[in-house]
Design an enzyme around this catalytic site. Sequence first.
Site, PDB file in Angstrom:
ATOM      1  N   HIS A  98       0.841  -1.198   0.000  1.00 52.37           N
ATOM      2  CA  HIS A  98       0.000   0.000   0.000  1.00 52.37           C
ATOM      3  C   HIS A  98       0.888   1.264   0.000  1.00 52.37           C
ATOM      4  O   HIS A  98       0.751   2.136  -0.859  1.00 52.37           O
ATOM      5  CB  HIS A  98      -0.913  -0.037   1.229  1.00 52.37           C
ATOM      6  CG  HIS A  98      -1.838   1.130   1.354  1.00 52.37           C
ATOM      7  ND1 HIS A  98      -3.189   1.041   1.101  1.00 52.37           N
ATOM      8  CD2 HIS A  98      -1.615   2.412   1.706  1.00 52.37           C
ATOM      9  CE1 HIS A  98      -3.747   2.216   1.294  1.00 52.37           C
ATOM     10  NE2 HIS A  98      -2.816   3.071   1.666  1.00 52.37           N
ATOM     11  N   GLU A  99       1.820   1.322   0.939  1.00 60.68           N
ATOM     12  CA  GLU A  99       2.690   2.505   1.037  1.00 60.68           C
ATOM     13  C   GLU A  99       3.631   2.602  -0.161  1.00 60.68           C
ATOM     14  O   GLU A  99       3.917   3.705  -0.635  1.00 60.68           O
ATOM     15  CB  GLU A  99       3.477   2.494   2.353  1.00 60.68           C
ATOM     16  CG  GLU A  99       2.621   2.518   3.624  1.00 60.68           C
ATOM     17  CD  GLU A  99       1.604   3.646   3.660  1.00 60.68           C
ATOM     18  OE1 GLU A  99       1.887   4.737   3.133  1.00 60.68           O
ATOM     19  OE2 GLU A  99       0.502   3.427   4.204  1.00 60.68           O
ATOM     20  N   HIS A 102       1.787   4.351  -2.879  1.00 59.91           N
ATOM     21  CA  HIS A 102       1.767   5.810  -2.682  1.00 59.91           C
ATOM     22  C   HIS A 102       3.102   6.428  -3.105  1.00 59.91           C
ATOM     23  O   HIS A 102       3.150   7.405  -3.843  1.00 59.91           O
ATOM     24  CB  HIS A 102       1.560   6.151  -1.204  1.00 59.91           C
ATOM     25  CG  HIS A 102       0.143   6.015  -0.722  1.00 59.91           C
ATOM     26  ND1 HIS A 102      -0.930   6.515  -1.412  1.00 59.91           N
ATOM     27  CD2 HIS A 102      -0.361   5.457   0.417  1.00 59.91           C
ATOM     28  CE1 HIS A 102      -2.044   6.255  -0.727  1.00 59.91           C
ATOM     29  NE2 HIS A 102      -1.729   5.615   0.378  1.00 59.91           N
ATOM     30  N   ASP A 174      -7.847   7.464   2.696  1.00 59.38           N
ATOM     31  CA  ASP A 174      -7.395   7.914   1.366  1.00 59.38           C
ATOM     32  C   ASP A 174      -8.586   8.235   0.476  1.00 59.38           C
ATOM     33  O   ASP A 174      -8.624   9.268  -0.192  1.00 59.38           O
ATOM     34  CB  ASP A 174      -6.590   6.809   0.662  1.00 59.38           C
ATOM     35  CG  ASP A 174      -5.259   6.547   1.349  1.00 59.38           C
ATOM     36  OD1 ASP A 174      -4.773   7.435   2.057  1.00 59.38           O
ATOM     37  OD2 ASP A 174      -4.718   5.434   1.161  1.00 59.38           O
TER      38      ASP A 174
HETATM   39 ZN    ZN Z   1      -2.948   5.134   2.010  1.00 62.74          ZN
END
Ligand code: ZN
Length: 291
Positions: A98-99, A102, A174
């Site tokens: 997930h990170e 980003h 988010d």
């Molecule tokens: Zn996030």
Amino acid sequence: MIVPVPDVKGREKILEVHGQKKALAEDVKWEVIARGTPGFSGADLENMVNEAALLAARGDAEKITMIHMEQAKDKVMMGAERRSMIITEKEKEITAYHEAGHALVAMLLPGTDPIHKVTIIPRGRALGLTQQLPVDEKHTYASSFLKNNLCILLSGRVAEELIFGEITTGSGNDIERCTQLARKMVCEWGMSEEMGPLSYGKKEEQIFLGREIAQHRDYSESTAVKIDDEVKRIVLKANEKVHQLLSENSAVLRSIAQALLERETLGLDDIKAIIGHDGKTASPAEIQAQA
Ligand code: ZN
């Protein structure tokens, strides 16, 4: 760090207001703190001053010093570290992807704020965090910058979907921020061709202390439907772009996630080094085997 926030003078005033009844050491200069807190909302600044007071009290200090302020700033910016939080290996892996999503999208899109730090050490309510630092104090935002920010917000979720074939609740915040931003683009900043350069909904001016702004509807039901459609179209378009970007760069995505799982925190230079590589450090098969 995307919605309009107080500028440096505004932050100084807000800090003065919240610091009025606090016992401050002589080294505390609001002007300096204001300069070091770009992107902070009024509520963030209030939290920071209260947090500094708590830290001073806990340390039996008579007065709040600049050191307390600095520590409080980090905590407000990133939440308190929660190393004791129990997370499963699977959760950790999902968080890493997930990170990584980003971070990678923020690196790939032009004109976005640079990455400061990416971490999968839980802080506050978040399992992981990707932190961007604005280079300069922006007062206006180009629509291309905002569209790229929509992409960055969606990229964690898309990375999860691409790698694991499903999504978790971890993207709730988010999605919320993404939707709010797209709505502002349509309703406040006239950035939708379909809706034109009009303002939809009146706001109550209470921005000064960072309170929530109440919206009053001043448009028809059919306009409301059109606004919803436009917001959705803008978000879906950004989502599609992120899908394409991450699919094309999935090897690098995997490399960043692997590095995060090994080292927990990566800085800008670490990520640059990974992206500069040919992206074959971790084979997809290895990762599949671990999952
Ligand atoms: Zn996030």
